[in-house]
Design a protein around this motif. Structure first.
Motif, PDB file in Angstrom:
ATOM      1  N   ARG A  27       0.952  -1.180   0.143  1.00 44.45           N
ATOM      2  CA  ARG A  27       0.004   0.007  -0.122  1.00 44.45           C
ATOM      3  C   ARG A  27       0.834   1.054   0.163  1.00 44.45           C
ATOM      4  O   ARG A  27       0.477   2.442  -0.665  1.00 44.45           O
ATOM      5  N   ILE A  28       1.921   1.119   0.881  1.00 47.68           N
ATOM      6  CA  ILE A  28       2.882   2.370   0.695  1.00 47.68           C
ATOM      7  C   ILE A  28       3.454   2.649  -0.421  1.00 47.68           C
ATOM      8  O   ILE A  28       3.665   3.723  -1.034  1.00 47.68           O
ATOM      9  N   ILE A  29       4.134   1.504  -1.219  1.00 48.18           N
ATOM     10  CA  ILE A  29       4.529   1.747  -2.599  1.00 48.18           C
ATOM     11  C   ILE A  29       3.531   2.207  -3.462  1.00 48.18           C
ATOM     12  O   ILE A  29       3.902   3.070  -4.369  1.00 48.18           O
ATOM     13  N   GLU A  30       2.216   1.768  -3.429  1.00 51.60           N
ATOM     14  CA  GLU A  30       0.945   2.141  -4.291  1.00 51.60           C
ATOM     15  C   GLU A  30       0.841   3.719  -4.071  1.00 51.60           C
ATOM     16  O   GLU A  30       0.975   4.347  -4.897  1.00 51.60           O
ATOM     17  N   MET A  31       1.195   4.110  -2.738  1.00 54.51           N
ATOM     18  CA  MET A  31       1.095   5.705  -2.604  1.00 54.51           C
ATOM     19  C   MET A  31       2.203   6.394  -3.265  1.00 54.51           C
ATOM     20  O   MET A  31       1.937   7.204  -3.930  1.00 54.51           O
ATOM     21  N   PHE A  32       3.251   6.025  -3.258  1.00 55.54           N
ATOM     22  CA  PHE A  32       4.588   6.725  -3.622  1.00 55.54           C
ATOM     23  C   PHE A  32       4.337   6.414  -5.096  1.00 55.54           C
ATOM     24  O   PHE A  32       5.150   7.518  -5.602  1.00 55.54           O
ATOM     25  N   LYS A  33       3.937   5.691  -5.831  1.00 58.33           N
ATOM     26  CA  LYS A  33       3.874   5.678  -7.195  1.00 58.33           C
ATOM     27  C   LYS A  33       2.623   6.139  -7.768  1.00 58.33           C
ATOM     28  O   LYS A  33       1.949   6.116  -8.855  1.00 58.33           O
ATOM     29  N   PHE A  34       1.748   6.908  -6.779  1.00 63.27           N
ATOM     30  CA  PHE A  34       0.260   7.230  -7.159  1.00 63.27           C
ATOM     31  C   PHE A  34      -0.654   6.486  -7.852  1.00 63.27           C
ATOM     32  O   PHE A  34      -1.090   6.745  -8.701  1.00 63.27           O
ATOM     33  N   GLN A  35      -0.695   5.257  -7.637  1.00 69.11           N
ATOM     34  CA  GLN A  35      -1.481   4.122  -8.035  1.00 69.11           C
ATOM     35  C   GLN A  35      -2.578   3.924  -7.466  1.00 69.11           C
ATOM     36  O   GLN A  35      -3.698   3.326  -7.842  1.00 69.11           O
ATOM     37  N   SER A  36      -2.610   4.370  -6.118  1.00 72.09           N
ATOM     38  CA  SER A  36      -4.053   4.215  -5.344  1.00 72.09           C
ATOM     39  C   SER A  36      -4.372   5.256  -4.468  1.00 72.09           C
ATOM     40  O   SER A  36      -3.416   5.893  -3.844  1.00 72.09           O
ATOM     41  N   PHE A  37      -5.548   5.525  -4.071  1.00 73.08           N
ATOM     42  CA  PHE A  37      -5.984   6.661  -3.031  1.00 73.08           C
ATOM     43  C   PHE A  37      -6.035   6.217  -1.694  1.00 73.08           C
ATOM     44  O   PHE A  37      -6.113   6.963  -0.615  1.00 73.08           O
ATOM     45  N   HIS A  38      -5.881   4.797  -1.450  1.00 71.96           N
ATOM     46  CA  HIS A  38      -6.001   4.113  -0.276  1.00 71.96           C
ATOM     47  C   HIS A  38      -5.349   5.008   0.832  1.00 71.96           C
ATOM     48  O   HIS A  38      -5.925   5.477   2.060  1.00 71.96           O
ATOM     49  N   MET A  39      -3.800   5.120   0.920  1.00 66.18           N
ATOM     50  CA  MET A  39      -3.144   5.822   1.831  1.00 66.18           C
ATOM     51  C   MET A  39      -3.431   7.146   1.956  1.00 66.18           C
ATOM     52  O   MET A  39      -3.378   7.761   3.014  1.00 66.18           O
ATOM     53  N   TYR A  40      -3.709   7.889   0.890  1.00 66.17           N
ATOM     54  CA  TYR A  40      -3.931   9.506   0.846  1.00 66.17           C
ATOM     55  C   TYR A  40      -5.166   9.486   1.756  1.00 66.17           C
ATOM     56  O   TYR A  40      -5.459  10.542   2.286  1.00 66.17           O
ATOM     57  N   GLY A  41      -6.423   8.493   1.459  1.00 69.38           N
ATOM     58  CA  GLY A  41      -7.527   8.863   2.074  1.00 69.38           C
ATOM     59  C   GLY A  41      -7.211   8.607   3.589  1.00 69.38           C
ATOM     60  O   GLY A  41      -7.840   9.416   4.530  1.00 69.38           O
ATOM     61  N   ILE A  42      -6.522   7.461   4.050  1.00 66.99           N
ATOM     62  CA  ILE A  42      -6.100   7.450   5.412  1.00 66.99           C
ATOM     63  C   ILE A  42      -5.329   8.694   6.108  1.00 66.99           C
ATOM     64  O   ILE A  42      -5.663   9.234   7.142  1.00 66.99           O
ATOM     65  N   ILE A  43      -4.272   9.172   5.511  1.00 70.39           N
ATOM     66  CA  ILE A  43      -3.644  10.327   5.755  1.00 70.39           C
ATOM     67  C   ILE A  43      -4.583  11.559   5.605  1.00 70.39           C
ATOM     68  O   ILE A  43      -4.371  12.318   6.824  1.00 70.39           O
ATOM     69  N   GLY A  44      -5.381  11.757   4.864  1.00 72.00           N
ATOM     70  CA  GLY A  44      -6.178  12.762   4.705  1.00 72.00           C
ATOM     71  C   GLY A  44      -7.117  12.759   6.019  1.00 72.00           C
ATOM     72  O   GLY A  44      -7.343  14.015   6.366  1.00 72.00           O
ATOM     73  N   SER A  45      -7.506  11.804   6.134  1.00 70.88           N
ATOM     74  CA  SER A  45      -8.499  11.759   7.226  1.00 70.88           C
ATOM     75  C   SER A  45      -8.098  11.932   8.633  1.00 70.88           C
ATOM     76  O   SER A  45      -8.567  12.619   9.444  1.00 70.88           O
ATOM     77  N   ALA A  46      -6.583  11.582   8.878  1.00 72.58           N
ATOM     78  CA  ALA A  46      -5.939  11.738  10.094  1.00 72.58           C
ATOM     79  C   ALA A  46      -5.577  13.301  10.177  1.00 72.58           C
ATOM     80  O   ALA A  46      -5.765  13.889  11.343  1.00 72.58           O
ATOM     81  N   VAL A  47      -5.311  14.004   9.039  1.00 73.40           N
ATOM     82  CA  VAL A  47      -4.873  15.292   9.096  1.00 73.40           C
ATOM     83  C   VAL A  47      -6.173  16.291   9.406  1.00 73.40           C
ATOM     84  O   VAL A  47      -6.023  17.116  10.236  1.00 73.40           O
ATOM     85  N   THR A  48      -7.560  15.740   8.707  1.00 71.36           N
ATOM     86  CA  THR A  48      -8.390  16.440   8.982  1.00 71.36           C
ATOM     87  C   THR A  48      -8.937  16.403  10.676  1.00 71.36           C
ATOM     88  O   THR A  48      -9.201  17.040  11.006  1.00 71.36           O
TER      89      THR A  48
END
Length: 137
Positions: A27-48
């Motif tokens: 999932r982390i590699i997917e995030m760094f390759k911009f292949q999935s929104f999964h981790m961005y959703g988790i991080i965005g939820s945490a920031v919010t």
């Protein structure tokens, strides 16, 4: 008794991170390759959630566990410093496959190779402590 409470909260948080796949190297590699929104959703939820929690803390005059008022010190507005620090953090995250919290969770799930990453993080922190006075702050 406080330490037991914190330990139980940490265990619960670890279970949530494992079940949400937030500690998954893939999932982390997917995030760094911009292949999935999964981790961005988790991080965005945490920031919010963090922004809302800080706003509530300021408005309600919340106190810490010792009963003293919580004072938030304004951050330095240096863009370059945060860009450099964030880049170093992200580079370490990409190389290690986990940020600091999940490193320990992954050891708990049986990924013992994370002990190497933890040792490297501790060594990096030690070296920073030695060089701190020579670095610009």
């Amino acid at each position: 008794m406080k330490i037991v409470r914190y330990l139980l909260i940490g265990i619960f948080f670890g279970i949530v991170l494992v079940k949400s796949e937030a500690v998954s190297w893939y999932r982390i590699i997917e995030m760094f390759k911009f292949q999935s929104f999964h981790m961005y959703g988790i991080i965005g939820s945490a920031v919010t959630l963090g922004v809302i929690a800080l706003w509530l803390m300021k408005k309600s005059g919340m106190r810490n566990t010792e009963g003293t008022p919580i004072h938030l010190i304004p951050k330095d507005k240096s863009f370059i410093k945060y860009l450099a620090g964030g880049s170093i953090f992200g580079f370490g995250w990409a190389l290690g496959g986990a940020c600091p919290g999940p490193m320990y969770i992954l050891v708990g799930t049986g990924v013992f190779s994370m002990l190497i990453v933890i040792a490297a993080a501790v060594l990096g922190t030690f070296v920073y402590g030695i060089l701190k006075d020579k670095l610009p702050h």
